[in-house]
Design a protein around this motif. Structure first.
Motif, PDB file in Angstrom:
ATOM      1  N   ASP A   7      60.483  26.933  50.167  1.00 43.08           N
ATOM      2  CA  ASP A   7      59.048  27.218  50.169  1.00 43.08           C
ATOM      3  C   ASP A   7      58.588  27.600  48.757  1.00 43.08           C
ATOM      4  N   VAL A   8      59.402  28.441  48.108  1.00 41.86           N
ATOM      5  CA  VAL A   8      59.047  28.940  46.773  1.00 41.86           C
ATOM      6  C   VAL A   8      60.281  28.910  45.882  1.00 41.86           C
ATOM      7  N   ILE A   9      60.152  28.308  44.704  1.00 42.33           N
ATOM      8  CA  ILE A   9      61.197  28.362  43.676  1.00 42.33           C
ATOM      9  C   ILE A   9      60.661  29.189  42.517  1.00 42.33           C
ATOM     10  N   VAL A  10      61.395  30.222  42.140  1.00 42.32           N
ATOM     11  CA  VAL A  10      61.001  31.078  41.014  1.00 42.32           C
ATOM     12  C   VAL A  10      61.947  30.811  39.859  1.00 42.32           C
ATOM     13  N   VAL A  11      61.395  30.466  38.704  1.00 38.81           N
ATOM     14  CA  VAL A  11      62.198  30.162  37.517  1.00 38.81           C
ATOM     15  C   VAL A  11      62.123  31.352  36.560  1.00 38.81           C
ATOM     16  N   GLY A  12      63.265  31.991  36.330  1.00 37.36           N
ATOM     17  CA  GLY A  12      63.317  33.159  35.456  1.00 37.36           C
ATOM     18  C   GLY A  12      63.452  34.428  36.277  1.00 37.36           C
ATOM     19  N   ALA A  13      64.340  35.333  35.825  1.00 33.86           N
ATOM     20  CA  ALA A  13      64.603  36.566  36.586  1.00 33.86           C
ATOM     21  C   ALA A  13      64.331  37.805  35.746  1.00 33.86           C
ATOM     22  N   LYS A 146      64.231  20.706  45.396  1.00 29.77           N
ATOM     23  CA  LYS A 146      62.889  20.494  45.953  1.00 29.77           C
ATOM     24  C   LYS A 146      62.243  21.824  46.350  1.00 29.77           C
ATOM     25  N   GLY A 147      60.958  21.921  46.088  1.00 32.82           N
ATOM     26  CA  GLY A 147      60.222  23.126  46.454  1.00 32.82           C
ATOM     27  C   GLY A 147      58.756  22.817  46.716  1.00 32.82           C
ATOM     28  N   LYS A 148      58.179  23.498  47.693  1.00 29.89           N
ATOM     29  CA  LYS A 148      56.753  23.318  47.993  1.00 29.89           C
ATOM     30  C   LYS A 148      55.881  23.944  46.913  1.00 29.89           C
ATOM     31  N   THR A 149      56.367  25.058  46.342  1.00 27.80           N
ATOM     32  CA  THR A 149      55.666  25.717  45.232  1.00 27.80           C
ATOM     33  C   THR A 149      56.707  26.144  44.201  1.00 27.80           C
ATOM     34  N   VAL A 150      56.267  26.288  42.950  1.00 24.06           N
ATOM     35  CA  VAL A 150      57.143  26.729  41.871  1.00 24.06           C
ATOM     36  C   VAL A 150      56.408  27.777  41.043  1.00 24.06           C
ATOM     37  N   VAL A 151      57.090  28.885  40.740  1.00 31.82           N
ATOM     38  CA  VAL A 151      56.535  29.933  39.886  1.00 31.82           C
ATOM     39  C   VAL A 151      57.354  29.980  38.596  1.00 31.82           C
ATOM     40  N   LEU A 152      56.711  29.717  37.463  1.00 26.37           N
ATOM     41  CA  LEU A 152      57.391  29.761  36.163  1.00 26.37           C
ATOM     42  C   LEU A 152      57.202  31.139  35.535  1.00 26.37           C
ATOM     43  N   THR A 153      58.303  31.825  35.257  1.00 24.62           N
ATOM     44  CA  THR A 153      58.261  33.146  34.617  1.00 24.62           C
ATOM     45  C   THR A 153      59.294  33.151  33.486  1.00 24.62           C
ATOM     46  N   ASN A 154      59.048  32.360  32.452  1.00 25.30           N
ATOM     47  CA  ASN A 154      60.072  32.077  31.447  1.00 25.30           C
ATOM     48  C   ASN A 154      60.145  33.084  30.300  1.00 25.30           C
ATOM     49  N   ASP A 362      48.898  21.199  41.464  1.00 26.09           N
ATOM     50  CA  ASP A 362      48.809  21.942  42.716  1.00 26.09           C
ATOM     51  C   ASP A 362      50.175  22.525  43.079  1.00 26.09           C
ATOM     52  N   GLY A 363      50.216  23.833  43.375  1.00 27.61           N
ATOM     53  CA  GLY A 363      51.459  24.474  43.797  1.00 27.61           C
ATOM     54  C   GLY A 363      52.320  25.007  42.663  1.00 27.61           C
ATOM     55  N   LEU A 364      51.853  24.884  41.413  1.00 23.75           N
ATOM     56  CA  LEU A 364      52.582  25.395  40.259  1.00 23.75           C
ATOM     57  C   LEU A 364      51.896  26.666  39.756  1.00 23.75           C
ATOM     58  N   TYR A 365      52.665  27.747  39.599  1.00 21.46           N
ATOM     59  CA  TYR A 365      52.131  29.050  39.196  1.00 21.46           C
ATOM     60  C   TYR A 365      52.809  29.513  37.911  1.00 21.46           C
ATOM     61  N   PHE A 366      52.056  30.212  37.065  1.00 19.00           N
ATOM     62  CA  PHE A 366      52.586  30.822  35.848  1.00 19.00           C
ATOM     63  C   PHE A 366      52.455  32.343  35.967  1.00 19.00           C
ATOM     64  N   ALA A 367      53.471  33.089  35.490  1.00 22.08           N
ATOM     65  CA  ALA A 367      53.377  34.563  35.508  1.00 22.08           C
ATOM     66  C   ALA A 367      54.178  35.152  34.361  1.00 22.08           C
ATOM     67  N   GLY A 368      53.613  36.173  33.725  1.00 23.82           N
ATOM     68  CA  GLY A 368      54.313  36.904  32.680  1.00 23.82           C
ATOM     69  C   GLY A 368      53.980  36.418  31.288  1.00 23.82           C
ATOM     70  N   GLN A 369      54.952  36.485  30.389  1.00 26.12           N
ATOM     71  CA  GLN A 369      54.697  36.171  28.986  1.00 26.12           C
ATOM     72  C   GLN A 369      54.334  34.716  28.753  1.00 26.12           C
ATOM     73  N   ILE A 370      54.625  33.842  29.687  1.00 26.31           N
ATOM     74  CA  ILE A 370      54.184  32.458  29.578  1.00 26.31           C
ATOM     75  C   ILE A 370      52.654  32.385  29.554  1.00 26.31           C
ATOM     76  N   ASN A 371      51.995  33.442  30.067  1.00 30.15           N
ATOM     77  CA  ASN A 371      50.524  33.514  30.067  1.00 30.15           C
ATOM     78  C   ASN A 371      49.971  34.269  28.865  1.00 30.15           C
ATOM     79  N   GLY A 372      50.846  34.669  27.941  1.00 29.92           N
ATOM     80  CA  GLY A 372      50.356  35.329  26.738  1.00 29.92           C
ATOM     81  C   GLY A 372      50.261  36.837  26.831  1.00 29.92           C
TER      82      GLY A 372
END
Length: 623
Positions: A7-13, A146-154, A362-372
């Motif tokens: 359902d959700v893939i989160v990239v970066g821990a 495969k993922g329905k949504t992806v959150v990038l937190t790089n 659609d379905g791609l999210y950005f969070a953290g320092q990737i957003n400045g």
């Protein structure tokens, strides 16, 4: 190896990724957390602390919604301080020194105990999309997940480049490699990217320091905690921090290395954080200052490693060492590692919706320092919101967006989406126009019902909040209905330099006097008896005090917020053509077309959109 589709893939821990993964999994979504090194989950890359001015409010908000950052901070704290206690409660900000190693360990333990959450260690080198919709990620081994949504937190890993003097090498953090491929994939899809810089100070051996030459900075005598839940307790013992200062001699030594500094020789072109500058930047910009504060912060309960807050630098390691040895208490200092600067890719956040979902995919999210942004707390709050909204999207439920009068998190995201940022964004209380409403003490009142409604905050949290609210409101009512006689009040009023009473008056009015504080309240026998009979703790009594002393300010701010909320309710159609409006400026049209505001209120906050432009928009919206 993997589910057929997550359902959700989160990239970066990092802090953003951990909160995103925890939120999505706790909301019932099958979630995968992918990171380059599972041993470095929730690493404190910079200072070993959570909270601070405005940041402490954010941690409390994360906790109130059902996130993990407050609990982890409490369980791994080595010192607690409530900052700004000499000011009004809108400015009070909790902060803890953390045990760096225990912090990461506790995060991992909590994540591994979270149902619906899988882990995988490898670099994500690209994203997979079809027809403008995310379908998964690709790893460096060529595996497609495969993922329905992806959150990038790089974080700082996207094409990260570390600088120490005239040396530079690829890396996302000291001792860790950079991440490659994602920026290039996003650029092909039409995303705009940029470069930012941040830095970190040297870490030193505490056994080589002379603390007798420094000023001790102990924690609060009565430490509190971050989490509103009952799963953590305040500290019973604490470790002190210490403070020393630079000098003109130190500044002269640092200047010797300016010609080898990547900050000044052109190697670093990107912009660093304005409110957390490097030591070389400080002595260059504030040449009239004879000294700057250095906070010497322990990294944990048992380690001898110390973090030198205020000495962030990318100068050559020999210059760093020579300069620091000229600081009082550091004459025999030994380095664990030098400070460095790091450049990395980010994506201007005006490319996002308020849910942190990208406008392009659609379905791609950005969070953290990737957003400045910069800071653990800012990152964690974005991760939480991205994880929540990714889960809600999969569940086909309404998105979750916090307004500016509801949370600092709402201010943070609205600032990013509406105004963008060209330098690392850091939260301050001054950024919030409703900070009297957005206090650290009432985050549970504001947000726990919302967290419960979306399925993140558990029922026991809600019940605990409702009990606290009921008891504090009952105490305020007691103050409103109970009178004090002059002979009861005047001895205390006289001692505090407040005018004496000539006739009986309600406690509410007497206690609203600025000279009186909580310690004075409980000197009155009626109040002490009420507290004892109703088994009230410090948190409830303090909440009642704030409601009494600041009721006028709170009501005024609520009224102001309600007026502006009317503009938040004026929705702009999703595909509205701003070009057809003849009466607004060209700049306004360009900004409105780029940012695509959801409401008139959001449009009014965009730089370049004037009040007259807003008036024209209101007419077009039928208002």
């Amino acid at each position: 190896m993997f589910l057929n589709q997550y359902d959700v893939i989160v990239v970066g821990a990092g802090h953003a990724g951990c909160e995103a993964a925890a939120a999505a999994a706790n909301m019932g979504c099958s979630t995968l957390l992918v990171t380059m090194n599972l041993q470095n989950i929730a690493q404190m890359s910079c200072n070993p602390a959570m909270g601070g001015i405005a940041k402490g409010q954010i941690v409390r908000e994360i906790d109130a919604l059902g996130g993990y950052s407050g609990i982890v901070s409490d369980r791994t704290a080595i010192q607690f301080k409530m900052l700004n206690k000499s000011k009004g409660p809108a400015m009070w900000s909790p902060r803890v020194q953390s045990d760096r190693m225990k912090f990461a360990e506790e995060w991992r333990n909590m994540l591994e105990a979270t149902p619906n959450l899988d882990f995988y260690q490898e670099m994500v080198s690209g994203i997979l999309s079809e027809n403008g919709k995310i379908v998964g990620v690709r790893t460096s081994l060529g595996i497609e997940i495969k993922g329905k949504t992806v959150v990038l937190t790089n974080g700082t890993f996207l094409n990260g480049l570390i600088h120490i003097g005239d040396k530079q090498f690829g890396g996302g953090r000291a001792g860790e490699s950079a991440s490659f491929g994602i920026t290039e994939d996003l650029a092909k899809l039409g995303f705009e990217s940029g470069r930012m810089k941040t830095g970190t100070p040297p870490r030193v051996d505490g056994r080589s320091l002379d603390f007798s030459k420094m000023e001790e900075q102990p924690g609060d005598v009565k430490p509190e905690k971050f989490s509103y839940s009952n799963v953590t307790s305040p500290l019973t013992t604490q470790r002190s921090c210490w403070m020393s200062y630079t000098s003109l001699q130190v500044h002269d030594i640092l200047r010797e290395g300016f010609d080898r500094s990547p900050m000044f020789n052109g190697r670093i072109q990107s912009i660093g954080p304005r409110y957390c500058p490097s030591i070389e930047d400080k002595i260059n910009r504030f040449a009239d200052k004879e000294r700057h504060q250095l906070f010497v912060e322990p990294e944990g309960w048992t380690t001898c490693e110390y973090y030198i807050n205020g000495f962030s630098t990318s100068l050559p390691e020999d210059v760093q060492f020579k300069a620091l040895r000229s600081v009082a208490g550091f004459e025999n200092v030994k380095f664990f590692r030098p400070g460095y600067a790091i450049e990395y890719d980010y994506f201007p956040p005006t490319q996002l919706q308020h849910t942190l979902e990208t406008k392009l995919i659609d379905g791609l999210y950005f969070a953290g320092q990737i957003n400045g942004t910069t800071g653990y707390e800012e990152a964690a709050s974005q991760g939480l919101m991205a994880g929540i909204n990714a889960a809600l999207k999969v569940q086909e439920k309404a998105p979750f967006v916090l307004k500016r009068d509801e949370a600092y998190i709402g201010v943070l995201i609205d600032d990013l989406i509406t105004k963008g940022t060209e330098e690392p964004y850091r939260m301050f209380t001054s950024r919030a126009e409703y900070r009297t409403l957005l206090r650290q003490d009432n985050a549970d009142f504001r947000l726990t019902p919302k967290g419960y409604e979306i399925g993140l905050a558990k029922e026991d949290r809600l019940r605990r909040m409702e009990e606290k609210l009921s008891k504090s409101e009952a105490m305020v009512t007691f103050f409103r209905e109970t009178s004090l006689k002059p002979e009861e009040a005047n001895p205390i009023l006289e001692a505090k330099g407040s005018s004496l009473m000539s006739q009986p008056d309600k406690m509410f009015k007497v206690f609203s006097r600025p000279q009186l504080d909580l310690e004075d309240f409980i000197k009155f026998k009626k109040v002490a008896t009420y507290i004892e009979e109703n088994h009230l703790d410090q948190e409830i009594v303090e909440q009642a005090e704030i409601q009494v002393k600041y009721s006028g300010y709170i009501e005024k701010e609520k009224s102001h917020a309600d007026k502006l909320t009317r503009l938040e309710d004026v929705i702009i159609p999703e595909n509205f053509n701003f070009d057809k409006i003849q009466s607004i400026s060209i700049e306004a049209k360009q900004k409105l077309n780029k940012i695509r505001p959801r409401t008139i209120a959001q449009a009014s906050r965009i730089s370049g959109v004037s009040p007259s432009d807003v008036s024209v928009l209101l007419i077009y919206m039928g208002r």
